[in-house]
Structures are given as structure tokens and as C-alpha cells.
Scaffold this active site. Structure first.
Site, PDB file in Angstrom:
ATOM      1  N   CYS A   1      -1.695   1.787   7.648  1.00  0.00           N
ATOM      2  CA  CYS A   1      -0.218   0.624   7.004  1.00  0.00           C
ATOM      3  C   CYS A   1      -1.493  -1.023   7.159  1.00  0.00           C
ATOM      4  O   CYS A   1      -1.274  -1.025   8.945  1.00  0.00           O
ATOM      5  CB  CYS A   1       0.851   0.696   8.231  1.00  0.00           C
ATOM      6  SG  CYS A   1       0.466   1.325   9.766  1.00  0.00           S
TER       7      CYS A   1
ATOM      8  N   SER B   1      10.647   5.955   8.999  1.00  0.00           N
ATOM      9  CA  SER B   1      10.281   5.470  10.411  1.00  0.00           C
ATOM     10  C   SER B   1      10.454   4.431  10.410  1.00  0.00           C
ATOM     11  O   SER B   1      10.250   3.262   9.833  1.00  0.00           O
ATOM     12  CB  SER B   1       8.529   5.451  10.350  1.00  0.00           C
ATOM     13  OG  SER B   1       7.895   4.911  11.771  1.00  0.00           O
TER      14      SER B   1
ATOM     15  N   SER C   1      10.043   4.540  16.406  1.00  0.00           N
ATOM     16  CA  SER C   1       8.652   3.928  16.952  1.00  0.00           C
ATOM     17  C   SER C   1       8.628   3.718  18.502  1.00  0.00           C
ATOM     18  O   SER C   1       8.979   2.740  18.670  1.00  0.00           O
ATOM     19  CB  SER C   1       7.628   3.118  15.893  1.00  0.00           C
ATOM     20  OG  SER C   1       7.516   3.775  15.006  1.00  0.00           O
ATOM     21  N   LEU C   2       8.523   4.412  19.385  1.00  0.00           N
ATOM     22  CA  LEU C   2       8.193   3.961  20.747  1.00  0.00           C
ATOM     23  C   LEU C   2       7.515   3.668  21.494  1.00  0.00           C
ATOM     24  O   LEU C   2       7.504   2.637  22.288  1.00  0.00           O
ATOM     25  CB  LEU C   2       8.741   5.891  21.643  1.00  0.00           C
ATOM     26  CG  LEU C   2       9.810   5.576  23.060  1.00  0.00           C
ATOM     27  CD1 LEU C   2      10.902   5.299  22.746  1.00  0.00           C
ATOM     28  CD2 LEU C   2       9.878   7.184  23.177  1.00  0.00           C
ATOM     29  N   HIS C   3       6.331   4.655  21.269  1.00  0.00           N
ATOM     30  CA  HIS C   3       5.150   3.535  22.306  1.00  0.00           C
ATOM     31  C   HIS C   3       4.780   2.658  23.904  1.00  0.00           C
ATOM     32  O   HIS C   3       3.613   2.691  23.936  1.00  0.00           O
ATOM     33  CB  HIS C   3       4.227   1.901  20.871  1.00  0.00           C
ATOM     34  CG  HIS C   3       4.507   2.521  19.507  1.00  0.00           C
ATOM     35  ND1 HIS C   3       3.949   3.804  19.562  1.00  0.00           N
ATOM     36  CD2 HIS C   3       4.693   1.566  18.478  1.00  0.00           C
ATOM     37  CE1 HIS C   3       4.487   3.818  17.899  1.00  0.00           C
ATOM     38  NE2 HIS C   3       4.781   2.494  17.318  1.00  0.00           N
TER      39      HIS C   3
ATOM     40  N   GLY D   1       5.781  -2.429   6.341  1.00  0.00           N
ATOM     41  CA  GLY D   1       7.245  -3.042   6.250  1.00  0.00           C
ATOM     42  C   GLY D   1       8.439  -2.797   7.647  1.00  0.00           C
ATOM     43  O   GLY D   1       7.913  -1.473   7.940  1.00  0.00           O
TER      44      GLY D   1
ATOM     45  N   ASN E   1      -6.064   4.275  15.003  1.00  0.00           N
ATOM     46  CA  ASN E   1      -6.709   3.582  13.684  1.00  0.00           C
ATOM     47  C   ASN E   1      -6.967   2.319  13.806  1.00  0.00           C
ATOM     48  O   ASN E   1      -6.438   1.178  13.886  1.00  0.00           O
ATOM     49  CB  ASN E   1      -5.441   3.883  12.760  1.00  0.00           C
ATOM     50  CG  ASN E   1      -6.944   4.060  11.534  1.00  0.00           C
ATOM     51  OD1 ASN E   1      -7.584   3.818  11.671  1.00  0.00           O
ATOM     52  ND2 ASN E   1      -6.556   4.991  10.616  1.00  0.00           N
TER      53      ASN E   1
ATOM     54  N   CYS F   1       5.201  -7.481   7.356  1.00  0.00           N
ATOM     55  CA  CYS F   1       7.117  -6.561   8.291  1.00  0.00           C
ATOM     56  C   CYS F   1       6.352  -7.977   9.198  1.00  0.00           C
ATOM     57  O   CYS F   1       6.123  -8.853   9.210  1.00  0.00           O
ATOM     58  CB  CYS F   1       5.797  -6.035   8.633  1.00  0.00           C
ATOM     59  SG  CYS F   1       7.291  -4.753   9.914  1.00  0.00           S
TER      60      CYS F   1
ATOM     61  N   CYS G   1      -0.304  -3.583  15.483  1.00  0.00           N
ATOM     62  CA  CYS G   1      -1.017  -3.307  13.637  1.00  0.00           C
ATOM     63  C   CYS G   1      -0.951  -4.242  12.393  1.00  0.00           C
ATOM     64  O   CYS G   1      -0.696  -5.268  13.233  1.00  0.00           O
ATOM     65  CB  CYS G   1       0.758  -3.000  13.411  1.00  0.00           C
ATOM     66  SG  CYS G   1       1.022  -2.821  11.890  1.00  0.00           S
TER      67      CYS G   1
ATOM     68  N   GLU H   1       0.831  -1.223   0.143  1.00  0.00           N
ATOM     69  CA  GLU H   1      -0.260   0.028  -0.300  1.00  0.00           C
ATOM     70  C   GLU H   1       0.882   1.113  -0.391  1.00  0.00           C
ATOM     71  O   GLU H   1       1.955   1.335   0.887  1.00  0.00           O
ATOM     72  CB  GLU H   1      -0.701   0.127   1.085  1.00  0.00           C
ATOM     73  CG  GLU H   1      -1.361  -1.563   1.514  1.00  0.00           C
ATOM     74  CD  GLU H   1      -2.329  -1.616   3.238  1.00  0.00           C
ATOM     75  OE1 GLU H   1      -2.394  -0.088   3.451  1.00  0.00           O
ATOM     76  OE2 GLU H   1      -2.610  -2.335   3.309  1.00  0.00           O
TER      77      GLU H   1
ATOM     78  N   CYS I   1       3.666   8.814   1.505  1.00  0.00           N
ATOM     79  CA  CYS I   1       3.856   7.902   2.575  1.00  0.00           C
ATOM     80  C   CYS I   1       3.825   5.998   1.739  1.00  0.00           C
ATOM     81  O   CYS I   1       2.986   5.851   0.854  1.00  0.00           O
ATOM     82  CB  CYS I   1       2.933   7.638   3.902  1.00  0.00           C
ATOM     83  SG  CYS I   1       3.075   5.704   4.464  1.00  0.00           S
TER      84      CYS I   1
ATOM     85  N   CYS J   1       4.710  -5.984  15.744  1.00  0.00           N
ATOM     86  CA  CYS J   1       3.789  -5.191  16.493  1.00  0.00           C
ATOM     87  C   CYS J   1       2.695  -5.247  16.697  1.00  0.00           C
ATOM     88  O   CYS J   1       1.669  -5.411  15.775  1.00  0.00           O
ATOM     89  CB  CYS J   1       3.721  -3.731  15.874  1.00  0.00           C
ATOM     90  SG  CYS J   1       5.468  -3.259  15.819  1.00  0.00           S
TER      91      CYS J   1
HETATM   92  N1  SAH Z   1       8.053  -0.198  11.082  1.00  0.00           N
HETATM   93  C1  SAH Z   1       8.030   0.967  11.366  1.00  0.00           C
HETATM   94  C2  SAH Z   1       7.410   2.210   9.565  1.00  0.00           C
HETATM   95  C3  SAH Z   1       5.861   1.133  10.138  1.00  0.00           C
HETATM   96  S1  SAH Z   1       4.506   2.107  10.690  1.00  0.00           S
HETATM   97  C4  SAH Z   1       7.694   1.561  12.322  1.00  0.00           C
HETATM   98  O1  SAH Z   1       7.735   1.072  13.302  1.00  0.00           O
HETATM   99  O2  SAH Z   1       7.979   2.751  12.635  1.00  0.00           O
HETATM  100  C5  SAH Z   1       4.398   3.670  10.962  1.00  0.00           C
HETATM  101  C6  SAH Z   1       4.179   4.063  12.033  1.00  0.00           C
HETATM  102  O3  SAH Z   1       2.717   3.572  12.263  1.00  0.00           O
HETATM  103  C7  SAH Z   1       4.797   2.873  13.148  1.00  0.00           C
HETATM  104  O4  SAH Z   1       4.626   3.760  14.144  1.00  0.00           O
HETATM  105  C8  SAH Z   1       3.362   2.160  13.772  1.00  0.00           C
HETATM  106  O5  SAH Z   1       3.378   2.093  14.847  1.00  0.00           O
HETATM  107  C9  SAH Z   1       2.505   3.067  12.973  1.00  0.00           C
HETATM  108  N2  SAH Z   1       0.798   2.057  13.274  1.00  0.00           N
HETATM  109  C10 SAH Z   1       1.096   0.765  12.847  1.00  0.00           C
HETATM  110  N3  SAH Z   1      -0.181   0.719  12.933  1.00  0.00           N
HETATM  111  C11 SAH Z   1      -0.682   1.569  13.126  1.00  0.00           C
HETATM  112  C12 SAH Z   1      -2.492   1.701  13.806  1.00  0.00           C
HETATM  113  N4  SAH Z   1      -3.391   1.057  13.541  1.00  0.00           N
HETATM  114  N5  SAH Z   1      -2.626   2.649  14.322  1.00  0.00           N
HETATM  115  C13 SAH Z   1      -2.104   4.365  14.224  1.00  0.00           C
HETATM  116  N6  SAH Z   1      -0.390   4.425  13.827  1.00  0.00           N
HETATM  117  C14 SAH Z   1      -0.561   3.058  13.617  1.00  0.00           C
END
Ligand code: SAH
Length: 347
Positions: free
Chosen positions: A333, A191, A214-216, A159, A290, A110, A117, A90, A103, A114
């Protein structure tokens, strides 16, 4: 068939030389693709017909098919592309004033896992080639108004870009060079989930793209639950390499934080984040979740987000709360891919 953008300009020049063609033709062909938005060799009217035919035998201008093209009211457009081997990826175009941000994906699926995701639910199939990465840029460029150009790139699609650095870097070189798409490195963001040796490679290469980590979660215990690869990595080495990248590149770091209701959105998490990030030249980008069909995670209430935000701001962090764009077209994503049955492919 070889993708026209997989060989470098140098390789293409060698291919031309073997056929007794002049080297400048390589530049001409690439200009047609990159600047003049050509979709076929037939459009490259200043090339001799025999050369166009020879190119057509050997190279494909497009190796992907558009399986789905969705548009939302805010101008966001998303493409679901099918690769030559049937894999699907995508990519998204976002409009904001004169800005045209894209994007793009770096892998099919991937491997990072996570838990919230959609991209990694089925693991990773393979890395994209440099040509496939550039092709996403060109497909999206086709959607941009003729008087405007692509202005920004975020590698935030499907990815883990730093797991495919060998193909990503040549693709970003095409994006950023003047004879390519001319998008300055400072408008390109990679990212990453945070892979320290790969961040080190970026630092050592001296390329100055923006880095978003991506910290989270503010501590290893929670982060390892949300981002399983963290178990073998840990926050400390990631932050250390990110800091080195900042020192070498001078590019302000971004940390991304997806807010998940009841999981990482508590006041204690905000206070821990302040402690973790204070003193860094960094932006904390807080992203509302999302929701992904079938996954048990939700977006926090507006009140919870506000509380979280005020603690970060009072703690002196530079924060941005990202608004949601393109929700209605599953623009997060991996979502469009999951919501489109394979049978929907049109020939
Ligand atoms: N693998 C890389 C880039 C891909 S995703 C990474 O981890 O950064 C880009 C960002 O979108 C990441 O911070 C990811 O955690 C976040 N993301 C993934 N799914 C999501 C969702 N459903 N809602 C909001 N952000 C999301």
C-alpha cells in the site's frame, strides 16, 4: 460531474423518471457497467441514443485516469489512479489459479500513521466516494480474462476502511449483491487498524464480511509505538469488539502481523501473541515486511521468521505466513504512489 455509480439504483431510477424514461433502464445501465464491462455510454447499444446522450451530459462512467499500470511476472497487476481532483490511489489485481483477488483503497492517504507504512506518510487527504471505490473494482475487472470473474475483494489498499464506512458499505453492497458483481460477502475482507465503535457498527448492521484486524504487536506498549492511534484505543476494546463481531457473524477473524526485523519478531513477542490469541477462532496472518524507501524497517531473516512461526504453531495458533507478491511493482500500500512523480501523469 457525477459518477454514474454514486447514485444508488433507486436514485438513478428517479433521475430517469424525471425524464419520462422507464425505471428498468437503471438496471440496464448498471448491468452494462457491472457485468458487461462497458467503458462508455456509446457501448450501451440497447439504450435509446437520446438517453445515452442525456446520461453522458450528467454522469461520468470513469472519473479516474490510469496514471500507471504495472505488471509483475507472477500475474499481479497494479493501477495507480488519479481522481478528478488530482488525488491518487492504488489498487491491485492478484492472480492465483482461478482466483482473481483485488485489493482496493478506501481513502486518499491515511490518518492512522502506522510508522512502517507508506500510505500514511503524508496523512489523509479525503475519503473516497462509493463510486470511486466501485470504480477501482471495475477498472481491475477490465484486466481479468473474459471467461473469469473477480472472485475476492480485500479492502487492504490505501486508507482506513472503517474511517470511511458510510461510503464503503454502499460500495461493498454493489460488490456483493447479485445484480452487482455477485461476489459473496464471505469472499470480501475488510482490514482495519481496529476502530472499536466502527466494528460495533458492522456487527449491528448484520453484514457478514470477513474482518481482519492489523495487530502488529502483542501488547499496548509496542503497538502504540508502531500504530500510533492505538494510544487512544488499546488492544482490549479492539479484541472485545472483534469477538462480538465473530459471535454475531460467525466469520472467522483474521489478525494481521507485519514482521519487522528486531522490533516485533522476537521469541518473547511470539509467546505473548500465543497468550493473547489462544482460544479464539482466528487466523493469524503473518506478513513479511515489504521495505519502504526511506523508512528504517527491514524484513526479518528466514531463520528469525521460522523461529517465530514455530512458537506460534507450538502454541496452537492457526497461522499463515503470507508469501510476498508483486514486490517488484511496489504492490504494498502506498508505495507506487510515492515512487511515481506527479509529472508522470499522461493526459
Ligand atoms: N488501514 C487498514 C488497511 C490498510 S493496509 C489496516 O490497517 O489494516 C493492509 C495491511 O498491510 C495492514 O495490516 C498494514 O499494516 C499492512 N502494511 C502496511 N504497509 C506494509 C508494508 N510495507 N509491508 C507489509 N505490510 C504492510
Amino acid at each position: 460531474m457525477l459518477h454514474l455509480l454514486d447514485p444508488t439504483r433507486h436514485d438513478l431510477e428517479a433521475w430517469l423518471a424525471e425524464r419520462g424514461e422507464r425505471g428498468f433502464r437503471a438496471r440496464q445501465v448498471r448491468q452494462w457497467l457491472l457485468h458487461r464491462r462497458a467503458c462508455s455510454f456509446a457501448e450501451m447499444t440497447d439504450l435509446p441514443k437520446s438517453l445515452r446522450e442525456a446520461l453522458e451530459q450528467e454522469f461520468a462512467v470513469w472519473t479516474t485516469k490510469i496514471v500507471r499500470h504495472s505488471r509483475s511476472d507472477d500475474g499481479t497487476e497494479k493501477l495507480l489512479l488519479e481522481l478528478a481532483d488530482g488525488g491518487r490511489i492504488e489498487c491491485v489485481l492478484l492472480r492465483d489459479g482461478q482466483r482473481r483477488t483485488i485489493c482496493i483503497s478506501s481513502q486518499v492517504g491515511c490518518a492512522m500513521g502506522c510508522v512502517f507504512c507508506a500510505s500514511g506518510l503524508d496523512g489523509v487527504d479525503r475519503n473516497l466516494t462509493a463510486g470511486e471505490i466501485v470504480e477501482q473494482m471495475l477498472r481491475l475487472q477490465q484486466l481479468v480474462e473474459p471467461e473469469l470473474r473477480l472472485s475476492h475483494i480485500v479492502v487492504m489498499g490505501m486508507g482506513e476502511p472503517l474511517a470511511n464506512l458510510d461510503r464503503l458499505l454502499p460500495a461493498l453492497e454493489v460488490a456483493s449483491s447479485e445484480e452487482g458483481l455477485g461476489i459473496s460477502a464471505r469472499r470480501i475482507t475488510i482490514s482495519t487498524v481496529g476502530l472499536p465503535p466502527a466494528i460495533r457498527r458492522l456487527t449491528d448492521r448484520g453484514v457478514h464480511y470477513n474482518l481482519a484486524v492489523s495487530l502488529h504487536a502483542p501488547d499496548d506498549e509496542l503497538r502504540s509505538r508502531l500504530v500510533p492511534v492505538n494510544q487512544n484505543i488499546g488492544l482490549a476494546p479492539i479484541l472485545e469488539e472483534a469477538d462480538r463481531y465473530f459471535e454475531a457473524s460467525g466469520r472467522r477473524l483474521t489478525f494481521e502481523y507485519v514482521l519487522l526485523a528486531g522490533i516485533n519478531d522476537q521469541e518473547a513477542h511470539a509467546r505473548q501473541l500465543v497468550k493473547l490469541l489462544r482460544g479464539r477462532t482466528a487466523l493469524l496472518n503473518v506478513i513479511p515486511y515489504n521495505p519502504v524507501a526511506g523508512l528504517p524497517y527491514a524484513t526479518p531473516s528466514a531463520a528469525a521468521s521460522r523461529r517465530f512461526r514455530s512458537i506460534l504453531e507450538e502454541g496452537g495458533l492457526n497461522v499463515q505466513f503470507r508469501e510476498r507478491k508483486g514486490d517488484k511493482i511496489d504492490a504494498a500500500c502506498g508505495q507506487l504512489r510515492r515512487s511515481t512523480p506527479t509529472a508522470a501523469v499522461s493526459p
